[in-house]
Design an enzyme around this catalytic site. Structure first.
Site, PDB file in Angstrom:
ATOM      1  N   GLU A  68      41.557 -13.206   7.238  1.00 25.96           N
ATOM      2  CA  GLU A  68      40.343 -13.078   6.440  1.00 25.96           C
ATOM      3  C   GLU A  68      40.644 -13.298   4.965  1.00 25.96           C
ATOM      4  O   GLU A  68      41.747 -13.004   4.490  1.00 25.96           O
ATOM      5  CB  GLU A  68      39.706 -11.699   6.652  1.00 25.96           C
ATOM      6  CG  GLU A  68      39.177 -11.507   8.061  1.00 25.96           C
ATOM      7  CD  GLU A  68      38.453 -10.187   8.252  1.00 25.96           C
ATOM      8  OE1 GLU A  68      37.327 -10.197   8.753  1.00 25.96           O
ATOM      9  OE2 GLU A  68      39.034  -9.145   7.891  1.00 25.96           O
ATOM     10  N   CYS A  71      40.227 -13.206  -2.972  1.00 23.18           N
ATOM     11  CA  CYS A  71      41.285 -12.380  -2.398  1.00 23.18           C
ATOM     12  C   CYS A  71      41.776 -13.101  -1.155  1.00 23.18           C
ATOM     13  O   CYS A  71      41.006 -13.348  -0.221  1.00 23.18           O
ATOM     14  CB  CYS A  71      40.746 -11.000  -2.045  1.00 23.18           C
ATOM     15  SG  CYS A  71      41.963  -9.920  -1.246  1.00 23.18           S
ATOM     16  N   CYS A 120      50.293  -7.583   9.253  1.00 25.63           N
ATOM     17  CA  CYS A 120      51.205  -7.037   8.244  1.00 25.63           C
ATOM     18  C   CYS A 120      52.188  -6.094   8.913  1.00 25.63           C
ATOM     19  O   CYS A 120      51.824  -5.353   9.834  1.00 25.63           O
ATOM     20  CB  CYS A 120      50.411  -6.292   7.164  1.00 25.63           C
ATOM     21  SG  CYS A 120      51.443  -5.702   5.790  1.00 25.63           S
ATOM     22  N   CYS A 148      51.245   0.544   6.397  1.00 25.96           N
ATOM     23  CA  CYS A 148      50.460   1.514   5.623  1.00 25.96           C
ATOM     24  C   CYS A 148      49.418   2.148   6.544  1.00 25.96           C
ATOM     25  O   CYS A 148      48.618   1.445   7.171  1.00 25.96           O
ATOM     26  CB  CYS A 148      49.782   0.830   4.438  1.00 25.96           C
ATOM     27  SG  CYS A 148      50.944   0.058   3.290  1.00 25.96           S
ATOM     28  N   CYS A 172      45.495   1.281   6.381  1.00 25.63           N
ATOM     29  CA  CYS A 172      45.084  -0.102   6.197  1.00 25.63           C
ATOM     30  C   CYS A 172      44.807  -0.801   7.528  1.00 25.63           C
ATOM     31  O   CYS A 172      45.618  -0.733   8.457  1.00 25.63           O
ATOM     32  CB  CYS A 172      46.154  -0.871   5.430  1.00 25.63           C
ATOM     33  SG  CYS A 172      45.691  -2.566   5.036  1.00 25.63           S
ATOM     34  N   GLY A 189      48.614  -8.971   4.964  1.00 23.12           N
ATOM     35  CA  GLY A 189      50.029  -9.282   4.844  1.00 23.12           C
ATOM     36  C   GLY A 189      50.656  -8.749   3.574  1.00 23.12           C
ATOM     37  O   GLY A 189      49.979  -8.339   2.632  1.00 23.12           O
ATOM     38  N   HIS A 237      50.657   4.620  -3.823  1.00 22.54           N
ATOM     39  CA  HIS A 237      49.930   5.456  -2.864  1.00 22.54           C
ATOM     40  C   HIS A 237      50.490   6.869  -2.725  1.00 22.54           C
ATOM     41  O   HIS A 237      49.909   7.689  -1.991  1.00 22.54           O
ATOM     42  CB  HIS A 237      49.860   4.809  -1.478  1.00 22.54           C
ATOM     43  CG  HIS A 237      49.333   3.409  -1.485  1.00 22.54           C
ATOM     44  ND1 HIS A 237      48.287   3.015  -2.298  1.00 22.54           N
ATOM     45  CD2 HIS A 237      49.711   2.298  -0.784  1.00 22.54           C
ATOM     46  CE1 HIS A 237      48.036   1.736  -2.091  1.00 22.54           C
ATOM     47  NE2 HIS A 237      48.892   1.275  -1.206  1.00 22.54           N
ATOM     48  N   ASN A 281      38.542   3.243   1.384  1.00 20.24           N
ATOM     49  CA  ASN A 281      37.461   2.555   2.085  1.00 20.24           C
ATOM     50  C   ASN A 281      37.645   2.792   3.577  1.00 20.24           C
ATOM     51  O   ASN A 281      38.634   2.332   4.153  1.00 20.24           O
ATOM     52  CB  ASN A 281      37.499   1.053   1.784  1.00 20.24           C
ATOM     53  CG  ASN A 281      37.241   0.758   0.322  1.00 20.24           C
ATOM     54  OD1 ASN A 281      36.252   1.200  -0.235  1.00 20.24           O
ATOM     55  ND2 ASN A 281      38.140   0.011  -0.305  1.00 20.24           N
ATOM     56  N   CYS A 305      39.073  -3.281  -0.231  1.00 19.08           N
ATOM     57  CA  CYS A 305      40.509  -3.056  -0.134  1.00 19.08           C
ATOM     58  C   CYS A 305      40.860  -2.256   1.112  1.00 19.08           C
ATOM     59  O   CYS A 305      40.296  -1.186   1.356  1.00 19.08           O
ATOM     60  CB  CYS A 305      40.986  -2.314  -1.389  1.00 19.08           C
ATOM     61  SG  CYS A 305      42.747  -1.981  -1.405  1.00 19.08           S
TER      62      CYS A 305
END
Length: 355
Positions: free
Chosen positions: A91, A104, A111, A115, A118, A160, A217, A291, A334
């Site tokens: 995406e 973006c 990935c 995380c 995510c 990624g 983070h 998010n 994000c």
């Protein structure tokens, strides 16, 4: 088939056309049609002889990717689900903010950084994108703009870990900055990373001059390893040392990213530790209230918790910015980009689709 965008990005188009029995100047014409004039068929390239257009159609293709889905939001954000030739999907996003036209883009299929909050890493990593596949995202998003508008900024914050694919990424970004490419200044390009020190040092050695956004983070290694598992073999100290070196070489102010997760990394003591960690650095702290991602247990902190976190940081003299959400209604914010299979490719209410 010869992939023309890949040829352009790797500076091979001229040699390829000579092999096809064409004069070198045809490379410039082709590049202008694809990059500047934004066409997606050989028939539209009217200053090329018809015989050449037919030959190109037989032996070459402009795109290796197709658009599986095109989604729009009320705030002007547009998201493309891009189908890769081997069946993978990624995406990428176009964001509108005043005169800015920011894209973006993704650098990998999935990935491997893990995380926990995510969506992009839920299924792990499949492979690195080629330089052409990265660049095709730029060109396809550029085609969403009306005539007279152009892309102004690039953030490599999609799917990624960009620095795990640094060589191909740099080829694509060189295309983005070159005058015969997109002509975007390096100072308007940001690479987001969880922090891979060897690759950061490589950026410094190459004097790339892109902005670097390091996703922290957490303010300490124990908590960061829980949130960003790859930290176990790296550590915050090594990341900060590499980031400081990059700042010394490039002169670009660093950005540190911090996704704020309710009851996990949003407590006053976390803000204090983070402030002490960053104090004295010429850096911007970009705080991103979480998010939500369907299927994950994490929540956005309450407004009062966000305000308290911010006040503590500002009292320590930290330059802090809370990122305004854009695209969250279409899962384009994000942390929300993810690998979609044909099975879970469900149209969203109030969206448009293409492809």
């Amino acid at each position: 088939m010869i992939d023309l965008v890949e040829q352009i990005v790797n500076d091979q188009l001229e040699a390829t056309l000579v092999e096809l029995g064409q004069p070198k100047f045809r490379a410039k014409q082709l590049r202008e049609w694809i990059v500047q004039k934004r066409v997606d068929s050989f028939d539209e390239m009217t200053n090329l002889p018809k015989a050449l257009r037919e030959k190109l159609a037989e032996s070459c293709r402009i795109w290796t990717t197709t658009i599986a889905k095109h989604t729009t939001a009320d705030d002007g954000t547009e998201k493309l689900l891009v189908q890769l030739p081997d069946g993978g999907r990624i995406e990428c996003v176009l964001l509108r903010d005043g005169d800015r036209r920011t894209i973006c883009i993704s650098s990998q299929v999935g990935c491997a950084m893990g995380c926990v909050f995510c969506a992009s890493g839920l299924d792990g990593v499949d492979r690195n994108l080629t330089a052409g596949e990265i660049s095709e995202q730029m060109l396809r998003l550029q085609m969403l703009l009306p005539e007279g508008e152009r892309l102004s900024h690039i953030v490599v914050m999609g799917m990624g870990e960009p620095l795990a694919n640094v060589d191909r990424l740099l080829k694509a970004l060189n295309f983005a900055t070159h005058e015969s490419g997109l002509g975007i200044s390096a100072r308007r390009i940001t690479i987001s990373t969880v922090g891979l020190p060897p690759a950061i040092h490589k950026l410094a050695k190459l004097d790339t001059r892109f902005h670097l956004a390091v996703s922290l983070h957490a303010p300490n290694d124990e908590l960061r390893t829980k949130i960003v598992p790859v930290n176990k073999t790296i550590g915050i100290e090594a990341i900060l040392e590499a980031a400081d070196h990059y700042f010394e070489v490039s002169g670009r102010r660093l950005t540190f990213e911090y996704v704020l997760l309710a009851n996990l990394n949003d407590r006053p003591e976390h803000a204090q530790q983070l402030a002490r960690l960053l104090k004295g650095r010429a850096a911007l702290l970009n705080v991103i209230p979480y998010n939500p991602v369907p299927g994950l247990p994490y929540e956005t902190p309450a407004v009062h918790a966000q305000q308290r976190f911010r006040e503590i940081l500002e009292n320590y003299g930290i330059t802090v910015k809370f990122r305004h959400r854009k695209g969250d209604k279409i899962n384009a914010a994000c942390g929300q980009l993810r690998r979609l299979s044909k099975e879970n490719l469900v149209p969203l209410e109030g969206t448009t689709s293409a492809g």
